[in-house]
Design an enzyme around this catalytic site. Structure first.
Site, PDB file in Angstrom:
ATOM      1  N   TYR A 142       0.850  -1.190   0.000  1.00 44.12           N
ATOM      2  CA  TYR A 142       0.000   0.000   0.000  1.00 44.12           C
ATOM      3  C   TYR A 142       0.882   1.234   0.000  1.00 44.12           C
ATOM      4  O   TYR A 142       1.832   1.328   0.794  1.00 44.12           O
ATOM      5  CB  TYR A 142      -0.908   0.011   1.239  1.00 44.12           C
ATOM      6  CG  TYR A 142      -1.856   1.184   1.274  1.00 44.12           C
ATOM      7  CD1 TYR A 142      -2.934   1.262   0.393  1.00 44.12           C
ATOM      8  CD2 TYR A 142      -1.680   2.214   2.191  1.00 44.12           C
ATOM      9  CE1 TYR A 142      -3.813   2.344   0.424  1.00 44.12           C
ATOM     10  CE2 TYR A 142      -2.557   3.300   2.231  1.00 44.12           C
ATOM     11  CZ  TYR A 142      -3.614   3.365   1.345  1.00 44.12           C
ATOM     12  OH  TYR A 142      -4.480   4.417   1.382  1.00 44.12           O
ATOM     13  N   ASP A 237       9.370   2.918  -0.084  1.00 46.17           N
ATOM     14  CA  ASP A 237       8.327   3.562   0.710  1.00 46.17           C
ATOM     15  C   ASP A 237       8.528   3.190   2.180  1.00 46.17           C
ATOM     16  O   ASP A 237       8.281   2.057   2.593  1.00 46.17           O
ATOM     17  CB  ASP A 237       6.954   3.113   0.194  1.00 46.17           C
ATOM     18  CG  ASP A 237       5.811   3.834   0.895  1.00 46.17           C
ATOM     19  OD1 ASP A 237       6.066   4.558   1.871  1.00 46.17           O
ATOM     20  OD2 ASP A 237       4.659   3.654   0.453  1.00 46.17           O
ATOM     21  N   LYS A 267       3.979   9.355   8.875  1.00 42.99           N
ATOM     22  CA  LYS A 267       3.706   8.855  10.221  1.00 42.99           C
ATOM     23  C   LYS A 267       4.673   9.401  11.283  1.00 42.99           C
ATOM     24  O   LYS A 267       4.494  10.503  11.751  1.00 42.99           O
ATOM     25  CB  LYS A 267       3.653   7.326  10.199  1.00 42.99           C
ATOM     26  CG  LYS A 267       2.550   6.819   9.244  1.00 42.99           C
ATOM     27  CD  LYS A 267       2.401   5.344   9.250  1.00 42.99           C
ATOM     28  CE  LYS A 267       1.447   4.832   8.177  1.00 42.99           C
ATOM     29  NZ  LYS A 267       0.046   4.789   8.564  1.00 42.99           N
TER      30      LYS A 267
HETATM   31  N1  PMP Z   1       2.767   4.242   2.208  1.00 40.18           N
HETATM   32  C1  PMP Z   1       2.687   3.350   3.194  1.00 40.18           C
HETATM   33  C2  PMP Z   1       3.703   2.269   3.284  1.00 40.18           C
HETATM   34  C3  PMP Z   1       1.663   3.441   4.145  1.00 40.18           C
HETATM   35  O1  PMP Z   1       1.593   2.538   5.142  1.00 40.18           O
HETATM   36  C4  PMP Z   1       0.722   4.483   4.042  1.00 40.18           C
HETATM   37  C5  PMP Z   1      -0.416   4.655   5.043  1.00 40.18           C
HETATM   38  N2  PMP Z   1      -0.676   3.619   5.855  1.00 40.18           N
HETATM   39  C6  PMP Z   1       0.847   5.378   2.974  1.00 40.18           C
HETATM   40  C7  PMP Z   1       1.885   5.238   2.079  1.00 40.18           C
HETATM   41  C8  PMP Z   1      -0.128   6.509   2.792  1.00 40.18           C
HETATM   42  O2  PMP Z   1       0.000   7.439   3.806  1.00 40.18           O
HETATM   43  P1  PMP Z   1      -1.215   8.409   4.179  1.00 40.18           P
HETATM   44  O3  PMP Z   1      -2.289   7.559   4.762  1.00 40.18           O
HETATM   45  O4  PMP Z   1      -0.609   9.393   5.125  1.00 40.18           O
HETATM   46  O5  PMP Z   1      -1.651   9.075   2.909  1.00 40.18           O
END
Ligand code: PMP
Length: 429
Positions: A142, A237, A267
């Site tokens: 994700y 990521d 985060k």
């Molecule tokens: N990349 C990863 C690996 C994530 O875990 C998340 C959110 N859980 C995101 C991108 C997207 O971040 P956001 O919810 O702040 O848009």
């Protein structure tokens, strides 16, 4: 007013009653809790019940909730003004701190407000740098909710068992190729066929949105090697793993070192407020506007209150904090595993640094297909037994568990006491 009443009221005005799908308890059933406050390892709901929190705001709260130094920094920043739409010293201090921790890989940092924005920008940057369009992602990973990234994604899409999203133009979906995770054969084959079209591989440094699944040793390094051999880039990521899997994210503890071209953060870097970032070498990052041709901007980017929370969090996150996270993760992972074993529940402990989750299968899943084959029906009764006993777990088996350095012996004891009955509920599901 009760949680149920608030949920009814919310559903009348907010789609599904939630502002992010997993919060709706869709895969575990029952009534989502509406929280009013949180402190240390606990969250408190509208009915005045507190729970040991193993979600930790989905990652940011490594110090525990309402950490005094973070709250103080936020209050002081807020009192100076909520935002100026102009540069502030804090943005530079945060970039310096991140670069000091992650050099030489990160030489420049651009701040945005969400992880979704960070990955969107990273992809545009990779496309701008290579002059190519095609993106490679892995099933079950994700990277936020932008159009090109929802194909076979993890997190809420895994929870809801949906393969993608309506509203994504076919022409955009066609620019993403989804491969099975941990399969270098699949990567090599795709690059042999279409290598000259590929701008980048985007990969969760250690996937944690289909539950935790660790990369096989050397997988990340091999991705970099293969991509570079074809003139493509790797976007690692670390929105979830950055400053959480370890002080230096997953990149700092991967058994085979690698250097991604672009890294995304979110985060923890915002300490619980909306803040995320894109980092990489000066050569790549300076392709961004205003220096280069790749446009990216944001009214709230580098917001001073969010930056204050991120700075205070990262400054407080010293070795003792990461040691504590590791100790808490170790003790909870082994206690949960022991409780399942005592009830004869087939499971594996999935672990990436201080992140962990459990899969209801007898051998460790290494990709999304295998993750989906587990006995997922065991999770809802387990989840609810824990919730009834005052422990708030992620409301989906496809999510990681998050701990904080504030999880003290009292909090851990409550989890341990809840486990036998919850494991029994899982066993009889
Ligand atoms: N990349 C990863 C690996 C994530 O875990 C998340 C959110 N859980 C995101 C991108 C997207 O971040 P956001 O919810 O702040 O848009």
């Amino acid at each position: 007013m009760s949680n149920a009443t608030w949920f009814d009221r919310a559903r009348a005005v907010i789609p599904g009653g939630v502002n992010s799908p997993v919060r709706a308890f869709g895969s575990v059933g029952g009534t989502p809790r509406f929280f009013t406050s949180a402190t240390g390892p606990y969250v408190t709901d509208v009915e005045g019940r507190d729970y040991v929190d193993l979600v930790c705001s989905w990652g940011p709260a490594i110090l525990g909730h309402a950490h005094p130094e973070v709250i103080d920094a936020v209050q002081q920043a807020a009192a100076r003004g909520l935002g100026f739409g102009a540069s502030t010293p804090g943005e530079t201090e945060l970039a310096e701190l991140v670069i000091a921790r992650l050099a030489p890989q990160i030489e420049r940092l651009r701040l945005v407000s969400t992880g979704t924005e960070a990955t969107m920008t990273a992809i545009r940057l990779a496309r701008g740098a290579t002059g190519r369009d095609l993106l490679v992602k892995f099933a079950g990973h994700y990277h936020g909710h932008s159009d090109g990234l929802l194909a076979e994604a993890g997190s809420g899409l895994a929870t809801l068992a949906i393969p993608g999203s309506a509203g994504v133009p076919a022409a955009i979906a066609a620019q993403t190729v989804v491969l099975p995770y941990n399969s270098l054969e699949a990567v090599l084959q795709l690059f042999a066929e279409r290598g000259h079209e590929i701008a980048a591989i985007i990969v969760e440094a250690a996937p944690a949105n289909m539950g935790v699944v660790t990369p096989s040793d050397g997988f990340n390094a091999a991705l970099v090697e293969i991509a570079h051999a074809h003139g493509a880039l790797v976007i690692s990521d670390e929105v979830l793993t950055g400053f959480r899997a370890s002080a230096t994210g997953w990149a700092g503890i991967d058994p085979v070192p690698y250097a991604a071209d672009i890294t995304t953060f979110g985060k923890v870097i915002g300490g619980g407020l909306p803040l995320a970032a894109i980092g990489g070498s000066a050569a790549i990052m300076e392709l961004l506007a205003p220096l280069g041709p790749v446009y990216q901007a944001g009214t709230l980017s580098g917001n001073p209150v969010a930056v204050a929370a991120g700075l205070a969090t990262l400054r407080a996150a010293d070795d003792a904090v990461y040691d504590r996270l590791t100790t808490v993760a170790d003790s909870l992972a082994s206690a949960v595993s022991a409780a399942f074993s005592a009830e004869g529940v087939a499971h594996t402990v999935q672990r990436a640094g201080t992140l962990f989750s459990f899969a209801f299968s007898s051998s460790a899943p290494t990709n999304y297909e295998q993750v989906k084959q587990q006995d997922a029906h065991r999770y809802p009764p387990f989840f609810h037994a824990m919730l009834d006993a005052g422990v708030s777990l992620p409301p989906s088996v496809f999510e990681a568990w998050f701990v904080s350095a504030a999880h003290d012996d009292g909090a851990i004891t409550r989890v341990l006491e809840a486990l036998p009955a919850a494991a029994k509920a899982a066993a009889s599901a």
